[in-house]
Design an enzyme around this catalytic site. Structure first.
Site, short mmCIF file in Angstrom:
data_model
loop_
_atom_site.label_atom_id
_atom_site.label_comp_id
_atom_site.label_asym_id
_atom_site.label_seq_id
_atom_site.Cartn_x
_atom_site.Cartn_y
_atom_site.Cartn_z
N ASN A 46 0.84 -1.12 -0.04
CA ASN A 46 0.07 0.13 -0.14
C ASN A 46 0.80 1.31 0.12
OD1 ASN A 46 -2.24 -1.35 -0.01
ND2 ASN A 46 -2.17 -1.67 2.33
N HIS A 132 -15.33 -1.56 4.72
CA HIS A 132 -14.06 -2.02 5.12
C HIS A 132 -14.32 -2.62 6.79
CE1 HIS A 132 -10.14 -2.19 7.49
NE2 HIS A 132 -9.76 -2.81 6.44
N GLU A 177 -16.10 4.87 1.58
CA GLU A 177 -14.96 5.07 1.25
C GLU A 177 -14.61 5.78 -0.02
OE1 GLU A 177 -12.89 1.10 1.44
OE2 GLU A 177 -14.35 0.42 3.07
N SER A 181 -11.17 -0.30 -0.73
CA SER A 181 -9.77 -1.07 -0.60
C SER A 181 -9.64 -2.49 -1.25
CB SER A 181 -9.73 -1.70 1.13
OG SER A 181 -10.89 -2.18 1.44
N ASP A 206 -14.04 7.37 4.64
CA ASP A 206 -12.91 6.70 4.94
C ASP A 206 -11.99 6.74 3.96
OD1 ASP A 206 -10.93 4.81 5.05
OD2 ASP A 206 -12.09 3.50 6.30
N HIS A 209 -7.60 4.85 1.45
CA HIS A 209 -6.74 4.75 0.06
C HIS A 209 -6.83 5.92 -0.94
CE1 HIS A 209 -6.42 0.51 1.36
NE2 HIS A 209 -7.89 0.61 1.73
N LYS A 236 -0.69 3.85 4.58
CA LYS A 236 -0.79 3.73 3.28
C LYS A 236 0.10 4.47 2.48
CE LYS A 236 -4.96 1.06 4.43
NZ LYS A 236 -4.38 -0.02 4.87
C1 LIG Z 1 -10.71 1.42 4.06
C2 LIG Z 1 -9.88 1.08 5.22
N1 LIG Z 1 -10.10 1.70 6.27
C3 LIG Z 1 -9.37 1.38 7.31
C4 LIG Z 1 -8.05 0.76 7.49
C5 LIG Z 1 -7.55 0.24 8.66
O1 LIG Z 1 -6.23 1.28 8.44
P1 LIG Z 1 -4.85 0.86 9.25
O2 LIG Z 1 -4.29 -0.08 8.60
O3 LIG Z 1 -4.48 2.19 9.60
O4 LIG Z 1 -5.56 0.44 10.55
C6 LIG Z 1 -7.89 -0.13 6.36
C7 LIG Z 1 -6.83 -0.88 6.21
O5 LIG Z 1 -6.39 -1.55 5.42
C8 LIG Z 1 -8.78 0.26 5.03
O6 LIG Z 1 -8.20 -0.47 3.99
#
Ligand SMILES: Cc1ncc(COP(=O)(O)O)c(C=O)c1O
Length: 382
Positions: A46, A132, A177, A181, A206, A209, A236
């Site tokens: 990532n 997610h 999002e 993801s 969120d 990405h 990421k």
């Molecule tokens: C859409 C999404 N939100 C939140 C997270 C969580 O973030 P972190 O890896 O900083 O805990 C991820 C992690 O893969 C994600 O893909």
């Protein structure tokens, strides 16, 4: 000694081709990694903007450790909140044009810590179907108002979202999002913001990405809409660790008073906070990194066989859905034989029957390698 469910659950996972294992990864340079004594090109990372291990970020990390220490040694409300945290919050607020911002130790805890706290007050949440795990868990975790249902709208389906919003008379928060993801597609942010506004709902994005990758200065979703709440991760594209929630002043005050994840957890490392400021400066000032992702993604798309379709996106993530778990594992192994590291993504991370290769195209890949990868994928799938 172990519980009997442990053996049973693991045996079931193995039988379903869903057992997970960690691999010991040694990063050599850029996207080259070594696993089990063999070298691979990593297409599962990532590190979208190729900023991990950047000398300026590493220097800032070192300087931050010297000035403030490696640990904050306390939660933010006790003695863990220092100058590096304050500066990072200010940097993010200016970058995203937000009033306030608070830091969490991960994106997962930022999502839990904000959604749970908001839902506890009787706010109905409306989540995209492909949200997610941390958003789903945050929406479900609620100590007081378990009677308030979590609504799920069909993936990126604004008409369905509108119908659900109309049926609710509570305070409402739409959660989605910016870039998904596991699919890589971008949500229709403007339409979602319009639907929310018409239903007097607030919007939570969120941006895990999208931050760093979308927008002229990498501001993610904030480049397209005025979000009420943005959650962004540092792990990421920003290439450090931790996360932020940016919002208005009143919600900020509320979260630092009531968000259990924020109150009862050690503040992020001040050295990491200092390094993160440096990373954001690079992200703002080096738009060519974002351009390169788009250019390389276009090369990838052009080189894939026409029977393999990719969803349109300006981001790094490209999903090639294979379906069957066993076949996805086989293709992933075949690509590894050819020197490409692509983790097979399987349920429960994605819905059953949609196992896939999640190809991430990063700034520090090159055209030659992208063409080679596309050729190998064509060979494995066509
Ligand atoms: C859409 C999404 N939100 C939140 C997270 C969580 O973030 P972190 O890896 O900083 O805990 C991820 C992690 O893969 C994600 O893909």
């Amino acid at each position: 000694m172990t519980f009997s469910f442990v053996k049973d659950a693991l045996a079931q996972r193995r039988q379903d081709n869903l057992l997970r294992r960690r691999n010991l990864i040694r990063t050599i340079e850029d996207q080259q990694i070594e696993v089990g004594g063999r070298r691979f090109l990593n297409f599962s990372s990532n590190d979208y903007l190729g900023l991990n291990n950047h000398p300026q970020i590493n220097r800032a990390l070192e300087e931050g450790a010297k000035r403030f220490g490696a640990s904050s040694s306390s939660s933010s409300l006790v003695t863990g909140y220092g100058y590096a945290h304050q500066k990072l919050e200010e940097t993010i607020c200016q970058w995203l044009n937000k009033e306030r911002c608070l830091l969490f130790s991960s994106g997962f805890s930022a999502n839990l810590g904000s959604l749970q706290t908001i839902k506890n007050n009787g706010v109905s949440l409306f989540l995209d179907k492909l949200s997610h795990a941390s958003l789903i868990d945050g929406a479900r975790l609620s100590s007081k108002k378990d009677d308030i249902k979590v609504n799920r709208f069909k993936h990126n389906n604004v008409a369905h979202l509108r119908t659900l919003l109309q049926a609710s008379s509570n305070d409402k928060l739409v959660v989605t999002e910016s870039i998904f993801s596991m699919d890589g597609d971008i949500s229709p942010l403007k339409e979602i913001a319009n639907a929310a506004q018409q239903a007097h709902a607030k919007v939570f994005i969120d941006d895990a990405h999208g931050i760093g990758v979308l927008g002229e200065q990498g501001q993610g979703a904030a480049s397209f809409i005025d979000t009420d709440i943005t959650m962004g991760t540092f792990g990421k594209a920003i290439a450090t660790q931790g996360a932020f929630v940016a919002c208005d002043d009143s919600l900020f005050e509320y979260l630092i008073n009531f968000s259990r994840e924020y109150i009862y957890s050690t503040a992020i490392s001040p050295a990491t906070a200092w390094a993160t400021i440096q990373s954001i400066e690079l992200i703002k000032n080096e738009p060519w990194r974002r351009e390169k992702i788009k250019d390389l993604s276009q090369v990838f798309k052009n080189e894939l066989d026409s029977s393999i379709s990719l969803l349109p996106t300006d981001g790094s993530i490209h999903a090639i859905v294979i379906g069957d778990e066993e076949k996805t594992l086989t293709v992933s192994k075949q690509l590894a034989e050819a020197g490409f590291w692509l983790t097979a993504i399987r349920p429960p991370t994605v819905p059953k029957g949609t196992s896939r290769l999640r190809v991430t195209i990063c700034e520090n890949h090159n055209v030659k390698d992208i063409i080679r990868l596309a050729k190998e994928i064509n060979k494995a799938l066509v």
